[in-house]
Design a protein around this motif. Structure first.
Motif, mmCIF file in Angstrom:
data_model
loop_
_atom_site.group_PDB
_atom_site.id
_atom_site.type_symbol
_atom_site.label_atom_id
_atom_site.label_comp_id
_atom_site.label_asym_id
_atom_site.label_seq_id
_atom_site.Cartn_x
_atom_site.Cartn_y
_atom_site.Cartn_z
ATOM 1 N N THR A 83 -16.708 48.958 -7.360
ATOM 2 C CA THR A 83 -17.945 48.839 -6.503
ATOM 3 C C THR A 83 -17.770 47.369 -6.542
ATOM 4 N N VAL A 84 -17.913 46.870 -7.572
ATOM 5 C CA VAL A 84 -17.799 45.457 -7.842
ATOM 6 C C VAL A 84 -16.673 44.647 -7.732
ATOM 7 N N ALA A 124 -24.153 45.055 -12.192
ATOM 8 C CA ALA A 124 -23.841 46.731 -11.518
ATOM 9 C C ALA A 124 -22.629 46.401 -13.262
ATOM 10 N N GLU A 159 -18.186 49.659 -14.728
ATOM 11 C CA GLU A 159 -19.312 49.108 -14.302
ATOM 12 C C GLU A 159 -20.223 50.356 -14.696
ATOM 13 N N ARG A 160 -21.335 50.197 -14.172
ATOM 14 C CA ARG A 160 -22.655 51.553 -14.432
ATOM 15 C C ARG A 160 -22.460 51.928 -13.721
ATOM 16 N N ASP A 217 -29.247 53.651 -14.076
ATOM 17 C CA ASP A 217 -27.996 53.984 -14.895
ATOM 18 C C ASP A 217 -28.685 54.890 -16.021
ATOM 19 N N TYR A 250 -29.838 48.178 -10.988
ATOM 20 C CA TYR A 250 -29.176 47.454 -10.847
ATOM 21 C C TYR A 250 -28.364 46.708 -9.542
ATOM 22 N N ARG A 251 -28.928 48.407 -8.048
ATOM 23 C CA ARG A 251 -28.020 47.488 -6.792
ATOM 24 C C ARG A 251 -29.689 48.722 -6.291
#
Length: 246
Positions: A64-65, A99, A119-120, A136, A142-143
């Motif tokens: 996702t990052v 993230a 990633e988280r 998480d 984180y997002r």
């Protein structure tokens, strides 16, 4: 005549022996000097020349990052000899990405830096009614996303101790068996000690604090064999049901 020849041969033999002695005495110095030169060449080649300079990075684990975000944050020193690169600093910079839960950085000879990110993974989505925060298993938000993601319990957290409350909600969610977590429509929490599960069926589960969550989950699984509108496991030694159907 014979004696002269023998003498000459003896002198030649002695001279050869002397040269051999001198050569043996200088041999360790010659070998040592050669090793010093070789070591100096190796140091220069790896630490000062451009033969093994960083030409780029290789990234894995990013889902996702964006890779471009990782590359920019890593700020790998392109053109710097690979042996001189501070890998820990690069990893620390990548870990600042919200993230990213962790990052491991290694050298890939001759000229690459490898970054492996973890990633988280969201376990709950926290909302105030207008936005959704992915959180998480460590309780880290984180997002923020505009819409509620499917398959995650929604937590409505209010009150002043928000971070502590969110962490408690995550602890509770992690303790739930998959079958029960799938039934949770939302989680309400005004404080770390007043957590309530709102099931999609309309049933409420008064959980209380996150203490003894695994035990509470076990008590609840037994308690839910009775049909009721409210299950209270905030005190697992004295569970209560309300609106029980007979």
């Amino acid at each position: 005549m014979s004696q002269s020849v023998d003498l000459a041969r003896a002198q030649q033999k002695f001279a050869r022996r002397q040269r051999l002695v001198r050569w043996r005495s200088w041999l360790p110095w010659a070998i040592g000097g050669g090793l010093v030169v070789l070591a100096g060449l190796v140091v220069w080649l790896f630490y000062f020349s451009s033969a093994f300079a960083v030409s780029g990075v290789r990234i894995s684990g990013a889902d996702t990052v964006p890779v471009a975000t990782i590359e920019q944050t890593a700020a790998a020193p392109t053109g710097t000899p690979l042996a001189k690169v501070d890998l820990r600093s690069i990893a620390d910079r990548v870990r600042t990405i919200p993230a990213v839960a962790d990052a491991q950085v290694t050298r890939a000879w001759p000229r690459k830096i490898v970054i492996v990110v973890t990633e988280r993974v969201p376990v709950v989505v926290v909302t105030d009614g207008s936005r959704y925060e992915l959180v998480d298993a460590t309780g880290t938000s984180y997002r923020t996303v505009p819409n509620r993601p499917a398959g995650l319990p929604e937590a409505r957290v209010t009150g002043v101790r928000r971070d502590v409350t969110v962490h408690s909600v995550v602890t509770v969610s992690a303790a739930l068996p998959d079958s029960l977590r799938a039934q949770v429509g939302s989680i309400s929490a005004a404080s770390p000690d007043s957590i309530t599960l709102n099931l999609s069926s309309g049933v409420k589960v008064v959980w209380g604090s996150s203490d003894d969550s695994e035990r509470k989950a076990g008590v609840l699984s037994v308690l839910m064999k009775r049909q009721a509108k409210v299950y209270d496991v905030s005190a697992p030694d004295l569970p209560v049901t309300k609106g029980e159907k007979r």
